[in-house]
Design an enzyme around this catalytic site. Structure first.
Site, PDB file in Angstrom:
ATOM      1  N   GLY A 151      -3.223  -8.610   5.435  1.00  0.00           N
ATOM      2  CA  GLY A 151      -4.564  -9.056   5.057  1.00  0.00           C
ATOM      3  C   GLY A 151      -5.660  -8.020   5.186  1.00  0.00           C
ATOM      4  O   GLY A 151      -6.832  -8.367   5.288  1.00  0.00           O
ATOM      5  N   ARG A 192       4.335 -13.706  -4.251  1.00  0.00           N
ATOM      6  CA  ARG A 192       5.088 -14.612  -5.134  1.00  0.00           C
ATOM      7  C   ARG A 192       4.617 -14.490  -6.568  1.00  0.00           C
ATOM      8  O   ARG A 192       3.444 -14.248  -6.812  1.00  0.00           O
ATOM      9  CB  ARG A 192       4.890 -16.062  -4.693  1.00  0.00           C
ATOM     10  CG  ARG A 192       5.698 -16.322  -3.520  1.00  0.00           C
ATOM     11  CD  ARG A 192       5.631 -17.703  -2.970  1.00  0.00           C
ATOM     12  NE  ARG A 192       6.294 -17.620  -1.703  1.00  0.00           N
ATOM     13  CZ  ARG A 192       7.601 -17.725  -1.539  1.00  0.00           C
ATOM     14  NH1 ARG A 192       8.365 -18.034  -2.555  1.00  0.00           N
ATOM     15  NH2 ARG A 192       8.158 -17.551  -0.375  1.00  0.00           N
ATOM     16  N   HIS A 216      -2.373  -3.906  -7.385  1.00  0.00           N
ATOM     17  CA  HIS A 216      -1.008  -3.388  -7.217  1.00  0.00           C
ATOM     18  C   HIS A 216      -1.071  -1.887  -6.900  1.00  0.00           C
ATOM     19  O   HIS A 216      -1.779  -1.138  -7.581  1.00  0.00           O
ATOM     20  CB  HIS A 216      -0.188  -3.621  -8.494  1.00  0.00           C
ATOM     21  CG  HIS A 216       1.233  -3.184  -8.336  1.00  0.00           C
ATOM     22  ND1 HIS A 216       2.127  -3.851  -7.525  1.00  0.00           N
ATOM     23  CD2 HIS A 216       1.910  -2.121  -8.854  1.00  0.00           C
ATOM     24  CE1 HIS A 216       3.291  -3.218  -7.554  1.00  0.00           C
ATOM     25  NE2 HIS A 216       3.186  -2.176  -8.352  1.00  0.00           N
TER      26      HIS A 216
HETATM   27  C1  GRF Z   1      -1.540  -3.924  -0.863  1.00  0.00           C
HETATM   28  O1  GRF Z   1      -1.000  -2.645  -0.925  1.00  0.00           O
HETATM   29  C2  GRF Z   1      -1.668  -4.515  -2.265  1.00  0.00           C
HETATM   30  O2  GRF Z   1      -1.934  -3.556  -3.234  1.00  0.00           O
HETATM   31  C3  GRF Z   1      -0.316  -5.120  -2.482  1.00  0.00           C
HETATM   32  O3  GRF Z   1       0.038  -5.645  -1.225  1.00  0.00           O
HETATM   33  C4  GRF Z   1      -0.603  -4.906  -0.183  1.00  0.00           C
HETATM   34  C5  GRF Z   1      -1.315  -5.875   0.717  1.00  0.00           C
HETATM   35  O4  GRF Z   1      -1.737  -5.287   1.902  1.00  0.00           O
HETATM   36  N1  GRF Z   1      -0.342  -6.062  -3.577  1.00  0.00           N
HETATM   37  P1  GRF Z   1      -2.722  -6.081   2.870  1.00  0.00           P
HETATM   38  O5  GRF Z   1      -2.030  -7.381   3.275  1.00  0.00           O
HETATM   39  O6  GRF Z   1      -3.991  -6.325   2.145  1.00  0.00           O
HETATM   40  O7  GRF Z   1      -2.920  -5.199   4.075  1.00  0.00           O
END
Ligand code: GRF
Length: 188
Positions: A12, A88, A106
Site C-alpha cells: 500500500g 486480480r 503498472h
Molecule cells: C506497484 O509497483 C504497482 O505499480 C503495482 O503493484 C505495486 C504496488 O505496490 N501494480 P504498493 O502496494 O503500492 O507498495
C-alpha cells in the site's frame, strides 16, 4: 469533489502516497479501500488514515462473478476506481456493468512486461530503459489505453533492489500527477 475507491492487495505504499497528496485530494475524496487480502498491510494503513475499508476473501465465493457482483454493488457510486497494486484481473462482466472508469498503475513501459514481476524481468533482460505506465483498465492484463508513462536509463551497477526503489519513486510522482490531470479535466 469526486468520490473514488482505491483497490489494493499489498503493502500500500502507492495507496498512502495518493491519500497524502494534498493537491490530488483537492479534486477527489478517497472514500474507500477495497482489499482482497485480509493480511495486507494496506488495510492497517487505511485504518490509520481514517479511510473506510472493504475486505473480502475471494475464496469464500463460489465464482469470480459472485464477488464481482458484490463489488459492483459496493462501488457503483464511484465514478472512478483507482487500482494500486490490486492483484486480480477485473473481468469483462465487471467492466460491462461498471458505469465508470478504472485506472491502473503498472511498473513497466507497457506494452512491454505485462503481468507479474515486471521490473525483475526487465532488469534480467538488461533492458536499456525501465519505467512506469498509468493506463485505463480493459478486460486483458495491463492492456488498456495508455494515459502516461515515465522511464529512466538503467544503471546496471545498481542492484535489482535499487532499481525497484527507483521505479517506486517514479510511481509516487507519476500516479498523483496523472490523476490530478484527469480529475482537473473532469471538473471543468
Ligand atoms: C506497484 O509497483 C504497482 O505499480 C503495482 O503493484 C505495486 C504496488 O505496490 N501494480 P504498493 O502496494 O503500492 O507498495
Amino acid at each position: 469533489m469526486i468520490d473514488v475507491a482505491i483497490f489494493a492487495s499489498g503493502t500500500g505504499t502507492n495507496f498512502v502516497n495518493l491519500v497524502k497528496n494534498e493537491k490530488l485530494n483537492k479534486y477527489i475524496n478517497i472514500d474507500l479501500l477495497v482489499c482482497d487480502n485480509g493480511e495486507a498491510k494496506v488495510i492497517e494503513e487505511a485504518k490509520n488514515l481514517g479511510i473506510k475499508v472493504l475486505v473480502f476473501n475471494p475464496k469464500e465465493y463460489k465464482e469470480k462473478k459472485d464477488y464481482e457482483k458484490m463489488l459492483l454493488e459496493k462501488t457503483s457510486k464511484y465514478k472512478y476506481l483507482i487500482l494500486a497494486g490490486y492483484m486480480r484481473i477485473i473481468s469483462e462482466y465487471f467492466l460491462k456493468n461498471y458505469n465508470g472508469k478504472i485506472i491502473n498503475i503498472h511498473p513497466s513501459i507497457l506494452p512491454k512486461y505485462k503481468g507479474l514481476n515486471a521490473i525483475e524481468r526487465a532488469y534480467n533482460d538488461k533492458e536499456k530503459e525501465i519505467g512506469v505506465t498509468i493506463h485505463y483498465v480493459n478486460e486483458k492484463v495491463d492492456d488498456g489505453k495508455i494515459i502516461s508513462q515515465d522511464k529512466f536509463i538503467v544503471d546496471y551497477n545498481k542492484s535489482l533492489e535499487e532499481i525497484i526503489s527507483q521505479v517506486h519513486k517514479i510511481e509516487y510522482d507519476l500516479y498523483p500527477k496523472t490523476l490530478i490531470e484527469i480529475f482537473r479535466k473532469d471538473n471543468l
